[in-house]
Design a protein around this motif. Sequence first.
Motif, PDB file in Angstrom:
ATOM      1  N   LYS A  46     -24.198 -13.067  -5.725  1.00 37.04           N
ATOM      2  CA  LYS A  46     -25.444 -12.417  -6.146  1.00 37.04           C
ATOM      3  C   LYS A  46     -26.114 -11.783  -4.936  1.00 37.04           C
ATOM      4  O   LYS A  46     -26.041 -12.312  -3.826  1.00 37.04           O
ATOM      5  CB  LYS A  46     -26.408 -13.439  -6.770  1.00 37.04           C
ATOM      6  CG  LYS A  46     -25.864 -14.153  -7.972  1.00 37.04           C
ATOM      7  CD  LYS A  46     -25.804 -13.235  -9.156  1.00 37.04           C
ATOM      8  CE  LYS A  46     -25.367 -14.013 -10.398  1.00 37.04           C
ATOM      9  NZ  LYS A  46     -25.361 -13.160 -11.568  1.00 37.04           N
ATOM     10  N   HIS A  47     -26.797 -10.664  -5.168  1.00 33.01           N
ATOM     11  CA  HIS A  47     -27.520  -9.943  -4.123  1.00 33.01           C
ATOM     12  C   HIS A  47     -28.963  -9.744  -4.565  1.00 33.01           C
ATOM     13  O   HIS A  47     -29.232  -9.554  -5.748  1.00 33.01           O
ATOM     14  CB  HIS A  47     -26.904  -8.564  -3.883  1.00 33.01           C
ATOM     15  CG  HIS A  47     -25.484  -8.608  -3.455  1.00 33.01           C
ATOM     16  ND1 HIS A  47     -25.107  -8.684  -2.137  1.00 33.01           N
ATOM     17  CD2 HIS A  47     -24.337  -8.589  -4.167  1.00 33.01           C
ATOM     18  CE1 HIS A  47     -23.801  -8.705  -2.058  1.00 33.01           C
ATOM     19  NE2 HIS A  47     -23.297  -8.647  -3.284  1.00 33.01           N
ATOM     20  N   THR A  48     -29.872  -9.746  -3.615  1.00 29.33           N
ATOM     21  CA  THR A  48     -31.262  -9.417  -3.905  1.00 29.33           C
ATOM     22  C   THR A  48     -31.901  -8.770  -2.685  1.00 29.33           C
ATOM     23  O   THR A  48     -31.434  -8.954  -1.562  1.00 29.33           O
ATOM     24  CB  THR A  48     -32.073 -10.656  -4.345  1.00 29.33           C
ATOM     25  OG1 THR A  48     -33.342 -10.237  -4.826  1.00 29.33           O
ATOM     26  CG2 THR A  48     -32.282 -11.626  -3.195  1.00 29.33           C
ATOM     27  N   VAL A  49     -32.931  -8.008  -2.941  1.00 31.85           N
ATOM     28  CA  VAL A  49     -33.736  -7.406  -1.879  1.00 31.85           C
ATOM     29  C   VAL A  49     -35.155  -7.930  -2.067  1.00 31.85           C
ATOM     30  O   VAL A  49     -35.711  -7.866  -3.168  1.00 31.85           O
ATOM     31  CB  VAL A  49     -33.707  -5.867  -1.954  1.00 31.85           C
ATOM     32  CG1 VAL A  49     -34.623  -5.272  -0.902  1.00 31.85           C
ATOM     33  CG2 VAL A  49     -32.292  -5.356  -1.792  1.00 31.85           C
ATOM     34  N   GLU A  50     -35.722  -8.470  -0.982  1.00 36.31           N
ATOM     35  CA  GLU A  50     -37.052  -9.062  -1.044  1.00 36.31           C
ATOM     36  C   GLU A  50     -37.941  -8.450   0.022  1.00 36.31           C
ATOM     37  O   GLU A  50     -37.461  -7.921   1.021  1.00 36.31           O
ATOM     38  CB  GLU A  50     -36.970 -10.578  -0.799  1.00 36.31           C
ATOM     39  CG  GLU A  50     -36.140 -11.316  -1.816  1.00 36.31           C
ATOM     40  CD  GLU A  50     -35.890 -12.766  -1.447  1.00 36.31           C
ATOM     41  OE1 GLU A  50     -35.801 -13.575  -2.375  1.00 36.31           O
ATOM     42  OE2 GLU A  50     -35.770 -13.076  -0.244  1.00 36.31           O
ATOM     43  N   ILE A  51     -39.238  -8.567  -0.202  1.00 35.97           N
ATOM     44  CA  ILE A  51     -40.227  -8.201   0.797  1.00 35.97           C
ATOM     45  C   ILE A  51     -40.743  -9.502   1.398  1.00 35.97           C
ATOM     46  O   ILE A  51     -41.343 -10.317   0.695  1.00 35.97           O
ATOM     47  CB  ILE A  51     -41.400  -7.401   0.183  1.00 35.97           C
ATOM     48  CG1 ILE A  51     -40.908  -6.201  -0.633  1.00 35.97           C
ATOM     49  CG2 ILE A  51     -42.395  -6.998   1.267  1.00 35.97           C
ATOM     50  CD1 ILE A  51     -40.109  -5.186   0.130  1.00 35.97           C
ATOM     51  N   GLN A  52     -40.481  -9.708   2.683  1.00 37.53           N
ATOM     52  CA  GLN A  52     -40.995 -10.862   3.407  1.00 37.53           C
ATOM     53  C   GLN A  52     -42.414 -10.509   3.858  1.00 37.53           C
ATOM     54  O   GLN A  52     -42.596  -9.698   4.759  1.00 37.53           O
ATOM     55  CB  GLN A  52     -40.114 -11.181   4.622  1.00 37.53           C
ATOM     56  CG  GLN A  52     -38.674 -11.479   4.276  1.00 37.53           C
ATOM     57  CD  GLN A  52     -38.495 -12.850   3.668  1.00 37.53           C
ATOM     58  OE1 GLN A  52     -39.195 -13.797   4.024  1.00 37.53           O
ATOM     59  NE2 GLN A  52     -37.554 -12.964   2.745  1.00 37.53           N
ATOM     60  N   VAL A  53     -43.418 -11.064   3.202  1.00 39.12           N
ATOM     61  CA  VAL A  53     -44.807 -10.699   3.421  1.00 39.12           C
ATOM     62  C   VAL A  53     -45.312 -11.295   4.733  1.00 39.12           C
ATOM     63  O   VAL A  53     -45.147 -12.492   4.987  1.00 39.12           O
ATOM     64  CB  VAL A  53     -45.692 -11.160   2.238  1.00 39.12           C
ATOM     65  CG1 VAL A  53     -47.151 -10.854   2.502  1.00 39.12           C
ATOM     66  CG2 VAL A  53     -45.218 -10.510   0.949  1.00 39.12           C
ATOM     67  N   THR A  54     -45.921 -10.434   5.565  1.00 40.09           N
ATOM     68  CA  THR A  54     -46.512 -10.894   6.826  1.00 40.09           C
ATOM     69  C   THR A  54     -48.036 -10.818   6.801  1.00 40.09           C
ATOM     70  O   THR A  54     -48.702 -11.581   7.492  1.00 40.09           O
ATOM     71  CB  THR A  54     -45.984 -10.067   8.011  1.00 40.09           C
ATOM     72  OG1 THR A  54     -46.224  -8.688   7.758  1.00 40.09           O
ATOM     73  CG2 THR A  54     -44.490 -10.298   8.212  1.00 40.09           C
ATOM     74  N   GLU A  55     -48.595  -9.896   6.027  1.00 35.96           N
ATOM     75  CA  GLU A  55     -50.052  -9.731   5.887  1.00 35.96           C
ATOM     76  C   GLU A  55     -50.352  -9.435   4.425  1.00 35.96           C
ATOM     77  O   GLU A  55     -49.555  -8.793   3.744  1.00 35.96           O
ATOM     78  CB  GLU A  55     -50.558  -8.553   6.729  1.00 35.96           C
ATOM     79  CG  GLU A  55     -50.246  -8.621   8.200  1.00 35.96           C
ATOM     80  CD  GLU A  55     -51.137  -9.590   8.945  1.00 35.96           C
ATOM     81  OE1 GLU A  55     -52.275  -9.811   8.491  1.00 35.96           O
ATOM     82  OE2 GLU A  55     -50.684 -10.124   9.958  1.00 35.96           O
ATOM     83  N   PHE A  56     -51.524  -9.857   3.967  1.00 34.28           N
ATOM     84  CA  PHE A  56     -51.934  -9.515   2.602  1.00 34.28           C
ATOM     85  C   PHE A  56     -53.443  -9.518   2.491  1.00 34.28           C
ATOM     86  O   PHE A  56     -54.136 -10.168   3.267  1.00 34.28           O
ATOM     87  CB  PHE A  56     -51.321 -10.467   1.565  1.00 34.28           C
ATOM     88  CG  PHE A  56     -51.659 -11.907   1.773  1.00 34.28           C
ATOM     89  CD1 PHE A  56     -52.809 -12.459   1.252  1.00 34.28           C
ATOM     90  CD2 PHE A  56     -50.800 -12.732   2.486  1.00 34.28           C
ATOM     91  CE1 PHE A  56     -53.121 -13.794   1.439  1.00 34.28           C
ATOM     92  CE2 PHE A  56     -51.096 -14.075   2.679  1.00 34.28           C
ATOM     93  CZ  PHE A  56     -52.257 -14.602   2.155  1.00 34.28           C
ATOM     94  N   THR A  57     -53.929  -8.756   1.523  1.00 30.22           N
ATOM     95  CA  THR A  57     -55.355  -8.711   1.203  1.00 30.22           C
ATOM     96  C   THR A  57     -55.494  -8.710  -0.311  1.00 30.22           C
ATOM     97  O   THR A  57     -54.878  -7.883  -0.994  1.00 30.22           O
ATOM     98  CB  THR A  57     -56.015  -7.438   1.776  1.00 30.22           C
ATOM     99  OG1 THR A  57     -55.822  -7.413   3.184  1.00 30.22           O
ATOM    100  CG2 THR A  57     -57.503  -7.402   1.459  1.00 30.22           C
ATOM    101  N   PHE A  58     -56.292  -9.625  -0.839  1.00 32.36           N
ATOM    102  CA  PHE A  58     -56.551  -9.656  -2.273  1.00 32.36           C
ATOM    103  C   PHE A  58     -57.510  -8.514  -2.605  1.00 32.36           C
ATOM    104  O   PHE A  58     -58.575  -8.414  -2.005  1.00 32.36           O
ATOM    105  CB  PHE A  58     -57.180 -10.978  -2.693  1.00 32.36           C
ATOM    106  CG  PHE A  58     -56.349 -12.189  -2.373  1.00 32.36           C
ATOM    107  CD1 PHE A  58     -56.968 -13.389  -2.111  1.00 32.36           C
ATOM    108  CD2 PHE A  58     -54.974 -12.139  -2.348  1.00 32.36           C
ATOM    109  CE1 PHE A  58     -56.226 -14.527  -1.823  1.00 32.36           C
ATOM    110  CE2 PHE A  58     -54.220 -13.256  -2.064  1.00 32.36           C
ATOM    111  CZ  PHE A  58     -54.851 -14.465  -1.798  1.00 32.36           C
ATOM    112  N   LEU A  59     -57.151  -7.684  -3.556  1.00 28.38           N
ATOM    113  CA  LEU A  59     -58.026  -6.591  -3.960  1.00 28.38           C
ATOM    114  C   LEU A  59     -58.829  -6.965  -5.203  1.00 28.38           C
ATOM    115  O   LEU A  59     -60.015  -6.665  -5.276  1.00 28.38           O
ATOM    116  CB  LEU A  59     -57.213  -5.317  -4.187  1.00 28.38           C
ATOM    117  CG  LEU A  59     -56.435  -4.839  -2.946  1.00 28.38           C
ATOM    118  CD1 LEU A  59     -55.607  -3.614  -3.270  1.00 28.38           C
ATOM    119  CD2 LEU A  59     -57.379  -4.564  -1.794  1.00 28.38           C
TER     120      LEU A  59
END
Length: 146
Positions: A96-109
């Motif tokens: 199986k293969h997947t592409v993910e976004i490894q989150v380093t910063e975030f802001t709740f809108l």
Amino acid sequence: MNGTLNKVMLIGHLGDEVKMHYFDGGNCIGRFSLATNEVYINKTTNERITSTEWHNLVVRNKAAEICEKYLSKGDKIYVEGRIKSRQWQAEDGSTKHTVEIQVTEFTFLTTKKGNEDNKSVQSPEIEKNTNFDSQNNGLPINDLPF
């Protein structure tokens, strides 16, 4: 340019609740999907088309716990991170293969949980700002003219 760059910036809506996974040693990760939309007009039919792209996001440790506490399905969030692809062997033996976004910063809108908390906690007394002069038509005394 000798260097490379792997940076992603997204603004979108959560597709589901944050799913937490805990590991030995106290570490954890949170996973959730994020929907981003592109809206355009079909030139031949003048029809408004909305195209949705789904992204798999991963947050780690304290950031994951914060996301789990405050985010819920439908909330709007801004994230920065990097693209990471990975593969694994499934139980049936397939790869199986997947592409993910490894989150380093975030802001709740926008957050529903935050809005519900704010509605349920109301101050019994409203503080009055007494730093106004009635001769200045309700403007603060220290209001600067520029």
